[in-house]
Write a protein that holds these residues in place. Structure first.
Motif, short mmCIF file in Angstrom:
data_model
loop_
_atom_site.label_atom_id
_atom_site.label_comp_id
_atom_site.label_asym_id
_atom_site.label_seq_id
_atom_site.Cartn_x
_atom_site.Cartn_y
_atom_site.Cartn_z
N GLU A 11 0.90 -1.17 0.00
CA GLU A 11 0.00 0.00 0.00
C GLU A 11 0.93 1.20 0.00
O GLU A 11 1.52 1.53 1.03
CB GLU A 11 -0.86 0.03 1.26
CG GLU A 11 -2.12 -0.79 1.17
CD GLU A 11 -2.98 -0.67 2.42
OE1 GLU A 11 -3.58 -1.68 2.82
OE2 GLU A 11 -3.06 0.44 3.00
N LYS B 223 4.31 2.81 -0.20
CA LYS B 223 5.60 2.20 0.10
C LYS B 223 5.49 1.22 1.27
O LYS B 223 6.45 0.53 1.60
CB LYS B 223 6.63 3.29 0.40
CG LYS B 223 7.03 4.09 -0.85
CD LYS B 223 7.77 5.37 -0.50
CE LYS B 223 9.19 5.12 -0.10
NZ LYS B 223 9.88 6.37 0.35
N GLY B 224 4.36 1.20 1.93
CA GLY B 224 4.15 0.29 3.05
C GLY B 224 3.73 -1.09 2.56
O GLY B 224 3.27 -1.26 1.42
N VAL B 225 3.89 -2.07 3.42
CA VAL B 225 3.54 -3.46 3.07
C VAL B 225 2.76 -4.08 4.22
O VAL B 225 3.17 -3.99 5.37
CB VAL B 225 4.79 -4.32 2.80
CG1 VAL B 225 4.41 -5.74 2.41
CG2 VAL B 225 5.65 -3.71 1.71
N ARG B 226 1.64 -4.68 3.90
CA ARG B 226 0.94 -5.51 4.88
C ARG B 226 1.42 -6.94 4.70
O ARG B 226 1.34 -7.48 3.60
CB ARG B 226 -0.57 -5.51 4.62
CG ARG B 226 -1.28 -4.30 5.07
CD ARG B 226 -2.78 -4.53 4.81
NE ARG B 226 -3.48 -3.29 4.73
CZ ARG B 226 -4.10 -2.72 5.75
NH1 ARG B 226 -4.11 -3.31 6.93
NH2 ARG B 226 -4.75 -1.58 5.61
N ARG C 218 13.18 -7.38 2.83
CA ARG C 218 14.33 -6.60 3.30
C ARG C 218 14.17 -5.17 2.80
O ARG C 218 13.60 -4.95 1.73
CB ARG C 218 15.66 -7.16 2.76
CG ARG C 218 16.09 -8.52 3.29
CD ARG C 218 16.44 -8.53 4.76
NE ARG C 218 16.96 -9.83 5.18
CZ ARG C 218 16.22 -10.88 5.50
NH1 ARG C 218 14.90 -10.82 5.44
NH2 ARG C 218 16.81 -12.01 5.88
N GLU C 219 14.71 -4.23 3.56
CA GLU C 219 14.70 -2.83 3.12
C GLU C 219 15.96 -2.53 2.31
O GLU C 219 17.05 -2.92 2.70
CB GLU C 219 14.63 -1.92 4.35
CG GLU C 219 14.67 -0.42 4.04
CD GLU C 219 16.06 0.18 4.14
OE1 GLU C 219 16.46 0.90 3.19
OE2 GLU C 219 16.76 -0.09 5.13
N TRP D 11 17.42 0.93 -0.05
CA TRP D 11 17.22 2.27 -0.60
C TRP D 11 15.85 2.86 -0.22
O TRP D 11 15.16 3.49 -1.04
CB TRP D 11 17.36 2.23 -2.14
CG TRP D 11 18.72 1.78 -2.58
CD1 TRP D 11 19.92 2.02 -1.97
CD2 TRP D 11 19.04 0.97 -3.74
NE1 TRP D 11 20.96 1.44 -2.66
CE2 TRP D 11 20.45 0.79 -3.75
CE3 TRP D 11 18.28 0.42 -4.76
CZ2 TRP D 11 21.10 0.07 -4.75
CZ3 TRP D 11 18.94 -0.31 -5.74
CH2 TRP D 11 20.33 -0.48 -5.75
N GLY D 12 15.42 2.58 1.02
CA GLY D 12 14.17 3.17 1.50
C GLY D 12 12.92 2.55 0.92
O GLY D 12 11.83 3.13 0.99
N ARG D 13 13.06 1.36 0.36
CA ARG D 13 11.88 0.61 -0.13
C ARG D 13 11.91 -0.78 0.50
O ARG D 13 12.97 -1.32 0.81
CB ARG D 13 11.92 0.44 -1.66
CG ARG D 13 11.99 1.70 -2.47
CD ARG D 13 10.73 2.53 -2.37
NE ARG D 13 9.59 1.90 -3.00
CZ ARG D 13 8.95 2.41 -4.06
NH1 ARG D 13 9.36 3.54 -4.60
NH2 ARG D 13 7.89 1.81 -4.57
N CYS D 14 10.73 -1.35 0.64
CA CYS D 14 10.63 -2.71 1.16
C CYS D 14 10.61 -3.66 -0.03
O CYS D 14 9.70 -3.60 -0.86
CB CYS D 14 9.36 -2.86 2.00
SG CYS D 14 9.22 -4.48 2.75
N ARG E 244 22.51 -4.47 -4.21
CA ARG E 244 23.03 -3.33 -3.46
C ARG E 244 24.45 -2.98 -3.91
O ARG E 244 24.81 -1.81 -4.00
CB ARG E 244 23.02 -3.63 -1.95
CG ARG E 244 23.58 -2.51 -1.09
CD ARG E 244 23.60 -2.87 0.38
NE ARG E 244 22.35 -2.61 1.07
CZ ARG E 244 21.99 -1.42 1.58
NH1 ARG E 244 22.76 -0.38 1.43
NH2 ARG E 244 20.85 -1.28 2.20
N ARG F 90 20.70 3.31 -6.91
CA ARG F 90 19.30 3.42 -6.47
C ARG F 90 18.40 4.01 -7.55
O ARG F 90 17.20 3.79 -7.54
CB ARG F 90 19.18 4.20 -5.17
CG ARG F 90 19.56 5.68 -5.27
CD ARG F 90 19.26 6.39 -3.97
NE ARG F 90 20.08 5.89 -2.90
CZ ARG F 90 19.65 5.69 -1.65
NH1 ARG F 90 18.42 5.97 -1.32
NH2 ARG F 90 20.46 5.24 -0.72
#
Lengths: 279, 279
Positions: free
Chosen positions: B42, B44-47, B96-97, B99-102, B141, B146
């Motif tokens: 949702e 950048k968040g993830v349920r 895993r996170e 570059w600020g993304r999941c 990485r 990025r």
């Protein structure tokens, strides 16, 4: 005020009772209606539930409150937003992997304008809380060894927490599934339940439990929360600057740092400054 | 065989229909009874929902199947274990996170004895799948920027996937919430639904849906799964070595690599070697 809830136990224990009390404060008996989340460790794995909905009315919170999830360590957070929008990526607890363990963090407080130091962990959302967590994780990765003793770990975490608490309000719960670190900048309380177990009644909703019928004599279960959750038990209220490192329900290290009252604290409790952040 | 399910859409869409079909295979119409998990982006968040219980009888899976979670990208996995015990930390999808993304990953296959190269990401559980994910993340990485273009990203992910598929069976779904990368070593299929929408019936359970009544004419929704989930639609079956990079329901890059039949494939489909892993 956001609110924190943590559990440390020597046997897998369900959090249903405390979780039920806390969630009432998420839009019903309290104003923390901007999302909630909970992390339950099972071995090295973690069950995560996050929802940007008010937890008092969240369908997922209602479901989780009835789930018989048993855990030795759990961290829960209900949010009242100021820094960062109400969305999933800003919903605590936050998690990152370090040294093959899942580290979980929840924060109550506000450090306006905080920016993490350089390091591999970056925030996904836009809260000061997640920036703090990433800063802490970067520092731990750079300055501790994976086989650090509890004493070394505590020394590092306390120094970091103190430095944050000097910049604003920093109450936190942090775990890697093995231990639970707690730091009180302004508000935190704990209770340890062990034999002989007795009954307890929640403050926020008419629910009572008789722990004697749900436990074994060797069980030790500690609950750490922003404010006491029951009205008929004696909670230990943390002092300003006090920290405790928990493991298997017991305190394995503790101390107290000199943490000054921060200007932001006064600003945050002033009604003029509403909506305030998680303090 | 484990089974994979992914979704890429140009509008937040619920996965209920496909999820209902897939979950029947987790101990009912299929043998994948060793846990399941799903990640819904949702923003950048993830349920995340994970459960080591068989998903055909999981209380959490039943609840999630009815939740009106809308997502543009989702990844789901049901597990039949071989490498790694049945427990929460071995349950896909892994996250895993970076570059600020999941980043979220699920794997169908087996690469016996695989060990990741050195890097910051480490496995929490003990599956070859999570080792592969950490190896992939470490490589990305170390070797991508990025702000890499989709073309650069695809080049790196395809080369890595090919190298894994040369060592064993490697069907995968990988996303950072912006795009969905899919690689077929042995088995994967996709379908793209767009106007004019029609009805569809699940293979695994008597459930039908009329997408026309649930969509807008501009919606584009693609489903990627180990095996077709419906019996009255035409699915595109991936060829061995075929890969597709999805975004907003559309393929934005694709190709085919030369991937030899691996000895392990024959071993894994042999009844003598039961219980087999996720191939």
């Amino acid at each position: 005020m956001c609110e924190l809830l943590g559990m440390s136990a020597n046997t897998p224990t369900d959090l249903c009772f405390s979780f039920t009390g806390l969630t009432r404060r998420g839009g019903e008996t309290g104003p923390h209606k901007d999302g909630w989340g909970v992390a339950f460790y099972e071995g090295k794995g973690v069950r995560l539930f996050h929802d940007p909905e008010p937890c008092a009315t969240s369908q997922i919170a209602e479901f989780v409150a009835k789930l018989p999830i048993k855990s030795k360590t759990a961290i829960c957070h209900i949010r009242q937003a100021n820094v960062g929008n109400i969305n999933l990526s800003n919903t605590h607890p936050f998690t990152r992997e370090l040294w093959g363990r899942c580290w979980v963090f929840a924060h109550n407080g506000q450090i306006p304008g905080f920016t993490r130091r350089t390091g591999i962990y970056e925030a996904i959302g836009d809260t000061d809380s997640e920036e703090l967590f990433c800063d802490l994780m970067n520092h731990v990765r750079q300055n501790l060894q994976r086989d650090a003793t509890a004493e070394q770990l505590a020394t590092t975490l306390v120094a970091l927490s103190k430095s944050y608490a000097e910049q604003g309000v920093f109450n936190c719960l942090l775990s890697n599934g093995d231990w639970l670190f707690t730091f009180c900048s302004t508000k935190l309380a704990s209770i340890t339940r062990r034999a002989p177990f007795g009954p307890a009644c929640l403050k926020d909703v008419e629910v009572a439990v008789d722990f004697a019928s749900e436990t074994n004599p060797k069980d030790v279960v500690s609950i750490i929360a922003t404010e006491p959750l029951t009205h008929d038990e004696e909670w230990d209220v943390y002092e300003r600057g006090e920290w405790k490192l928990w493991q298997s329900g017991e305190v394995i290290a503790q101390g107290k740092e000199d943490v000054p009252v921060h200007k932001a604290e006064h600003e945050m409790v002033s009604p003029k400054n509403m909506p305030r952040d998680c303090a």
